[in-house]
Design a protein around this motif. Structure first.
Motif, PDB file in Angstrom:
ATOM      1  N   ASP A  40       0.835  -1.194   0.000  1.00 15.16           N
ATOM      2  CA  ASP A  40       0.000   0.000   0.000  1.00 15.16           C
ATOM      3  C   ASP A  40       0.874   1.249   0.000  1.00 15.16           C
ATOM      4  O   ASP A  40       2.031   1.215   0.452  1.00 15.16           O
ATOM      5  CB  ASP A  40      -0.931   0.017   1.219  1.00 15.16           C
TER       6      ASP A  40
ATOM      7  N   HIS B 254       0.317   5.640   0.632  1.00 14.97           N
ATOM      8  CA  HIS B 254      -0.517   6.830   0.844  1.00 14.97           C
ATOM      9  C   HIS B 254       0.368   8.067   0.710  1.00 14.97           C
ATOM     10  O   HIS B 254       1.542   8.048   1.087  1.00 14.97           O
ATOM     11  CB  HIS B 254      -1.178   6.820   2.224  1.00 14.97           C
TER      12      HIS B 254
ATOM     13  N   HIS C 298      -2.906  -1.263   6.428  1.00 17.47           N
ATOM     14  CA  HIS C 298      -3.540  -1.641   5.153  1.00 17.47           C
ATOM     15  C   HIS C 298      -2.731  -2.714   4.425  1.00 17.47           C
ATOM     16  O   HIS C 298      -3.298  -3.658   3.865  1.00 17.47           O
ATOM     17  CB  HIS C 298      -3.704  -0.425   4.244  1.00 17.47           C
TER      18      HIS C 298
HETATM   19 MG    MG Z   1      -4.564   2.183   1.959  1.00 16.18          MG
END
Ligand code: MG
Length: 159
Positions: free
Chosen positions: A10, A12, A44
């Protein structure tokens, strides 16, 4: 009984006026991470690794970012729910290892708290959760401090 592996990844982006939550730790920093939930990129990646081992889709499918129920959601709660979903599929997570890539801030001081939080959410002993933090030597989007990336692998037992 058999074993499965799962892998999660993941990213961000950094954003102003947001908290920086990593592995459930509120990390003091001038920027936070953008996202619909608390944007905990570590949780995540682990959640997607668990879902990978369970062959049960991904967190985007389970917790759509169009659903107001997950706005600002505590991703450790989402991770705990993902582990329940895995168990409903007869898959029990046994061991996790995570790599977080961030040029800043320094994450080593928060490593053990992140491990402990992830272990708590997953119902695992803390010794079954590994976590390393690295920079990317100023290369790429992580190195330019545009965001944070995380990878996780999970070993799981199948009923
Ligand atoms: Mg995420």
């Amino acid at each position: 009984m058999g074993l499965r592996i799962g892998h999660g990844f993941d990213v961000h982006a950094f954003a102003e006026g947001r908290r920086l939550v990593l592995g459930g730790v509120d990390v003091p920093y001038e920027l936070g991470l953008a996202g619909h939930s608390d944007a905990d990129v570590v949780a995540h990646a682990v959640a997607d690794a668990v879902l990978g081992a369970a062959r049960a889709g991904d967190i985007g499918e389970l917790f759509p970012d169009t659903d107001p129920a997950y706005e600002g959601a505590d991703s450790l709660v989402l991770l705990a729910r993902v582990c329940e979903v895995a168990r409903e599929h007869g898959v029990e997570p046994l061991d996790v290892d995570v790599t977080v890539a961030a040029q800043a801030p320094k994450l080593a001081p928060h490593r053990d708290q992140m491990r402990s939080n992830l272990a708590g959410a997953m119902g695992l002993p803390v010794g079954s959760v590994g976590l390393k933090a690295t920079t990317t030597e100023h290369l790429g989007f992580v190195g330019r401090k545009e965001g944070i990336a995380a990878w996780a692998v999970v070993l799981a037992q199948v009923e």
